[in-house]
Design a protein around this motif. Structure first.
Motif, mmCIF file in Angstrom:
data_model
loop_
_atom_site.group_PDB
_atom_site.id
_atom_site.type_symbol
_atom_site.label_atom_id
_atom_site.label_comp_id
_atom_site.label_asym_id
_atom_site.label_seq_id
_atom_site.Cartn_x
_atom_site.Cartn_y
_atom_site.Cartn_z
ATOM 1 N N TYR A 52 17.418 18.125 25.536
ATOM 2 C CA TYR A 52 16.239 17.275 25.659
ATOM 3 C C TYR A 52 16.354 16.440 26.926
ATOM 4 O O TYR A 52 17.437 15.969 27.268
ATOM 5 C CB TYR A 52 16.126 16.326 24.451
ATOM 6 N N TYR A 53 15.232 16.251 27.597
ATOM 7 C CA TYR A 53 15.184 15.365 28.752
ATOM 8 C C TYR A 53 14.551 14.053 28.324
ATOM 9 O O TYR A 53 13.439 14.030 27.804
ATOM 10 C CB TYR A 53 14.382 15.980 29.896
ATOM 11 N N LEU A 89 19.939 14.874 26.738
ATOM 12 C CA LEU A 89 20.598 14.859 25.442
ATOM 13 C C LEU A 89 20.883 16.300 25.045
ATOM 14 O O LEU A 89 19.978 17.134 25.010
ATOM 15 C CB LEU A 89 19.703 14.189 24.396
ATOM 16 N N PHE A 90 22.151 16.596 24.804
ATOM 17 C CA PHE A 90 22.573 17.911 24.349
ATOM 18 C C PHE A 90 22.907 17.805 22.871
ATOM 19 O O PHE A 90 23.778 17.025 22.483
ATOM 20 C CB PHE A 90 23.816 18.381 25.112
ATOM 21 N N SER A 102 24.327 24.918 33.958
ATOM 22 C CA SER A 102 24.146 24.423 35.323
ATOM 23 C C SER A 102 23.252 23.212 35.298
ATOM 24 O O SER A 102 22.150 23.247 34.726
ATOM 25 C CB SER A 102 23.520 25.511 36.208
ATOM 26 N N LEU A 103 23.713 22.140 35.912
ATOM 27 C CA LEU A 103 22.945 20.897 35.977
ATOM 28 C C LEU A 103 22.323 20.768 37.354
ATOM 29 O O LEU A 103 22.891 21.214 38.349
ATOM 30 C CB LEU A 103 23.868 19.692 35.707
ATOM 31 N N ASN A 104 21.156 20.144 37.404
ATOM 32 C CA ASN A 104 20.557 19.930 38.719
ATOM 33 C C ASN A 104 21.274 18.763 39.417
ATOM 34 O O ASN A 104 22.101 18.071 38.833
ATOM 35 C CB ASN A 104 19.046 19.705 38.616
ATOM 36 N N ASP A 105 20.968 18.540 40.676
ATOM 37 C CA ASP A 105 21.654 17.516 41.470
ATOM 38 C C ASP A 105 21.363 16.097 40.999
ATOM 39 O O ASP A 105 22.085 15.180 41.363
ATOM 40 C CB ASP A 105 21.281 17.643 42.933
ATOM 41 N N GLU A 106 20.326 15.886 40.208
ATOM 42 C CA GLU A 106 19.947 14.549 39.775
ATOM 43 C C GLU A 106 20.810 14.014 38.638
ATOM 44 O O GLU A 106 20.794 12.863 38.331
ATOM 45 C CB GLU A 106 18.481 14.541 39.329
ATOM 46 N N VAL A 107 21.570 14.881 37.976
ATOM 47 C CA VAL A 107 22.368 14.469 36.815
ATOM 48 C C VAL A 107 23.645 13.812 37.270
ATOM 49 O O VAL A 107 24.302 14.193 38.154
ATOM 50 C CB VAL A 107 22.676 15.687 35.914
#
Length: 70
Positions: free
Chosen positions: A6-7, A13-14, A65-70
């Motif tokens: 969830y964003y 949230l995982f 894979s996470l984006n650069d904002e995380v």
């Protein structure tokens, strides 16, 4: 394991389905490529004979894979 992601405005949230796994048997890390790695070990054992069993004993591994904002 099954995972829902969830964003929220300030975070992700995982929600991970890890039945029978103790918190101390879960490892989370983010590597140098910004990948979230989830490792877990199910060590739950029962002394009786299983009548019906859908869970497995062993290791779990998931990578996201996470984006650069995380």
């Amino acid at each position: 394991p099954d995972v829902d992601i969830y964003y929220l405005p300030e975070e992700y949230l995982f929600q991970v389905d890890l039945p029978g796994i103790k918190e101390e048997d879960i490892q989370l890390e983010i590597d140098e490529k910004n990948t979230l790695i989830l490792k877990a070990r199910n060590t739950q054992e029962f002394s009786g004979e299983a009548v019906f069993k859908q869970t497995s004993i062993g290791n779990y591994y998931r990578a996201f894979s996470l984006n650069d904002e995380v």
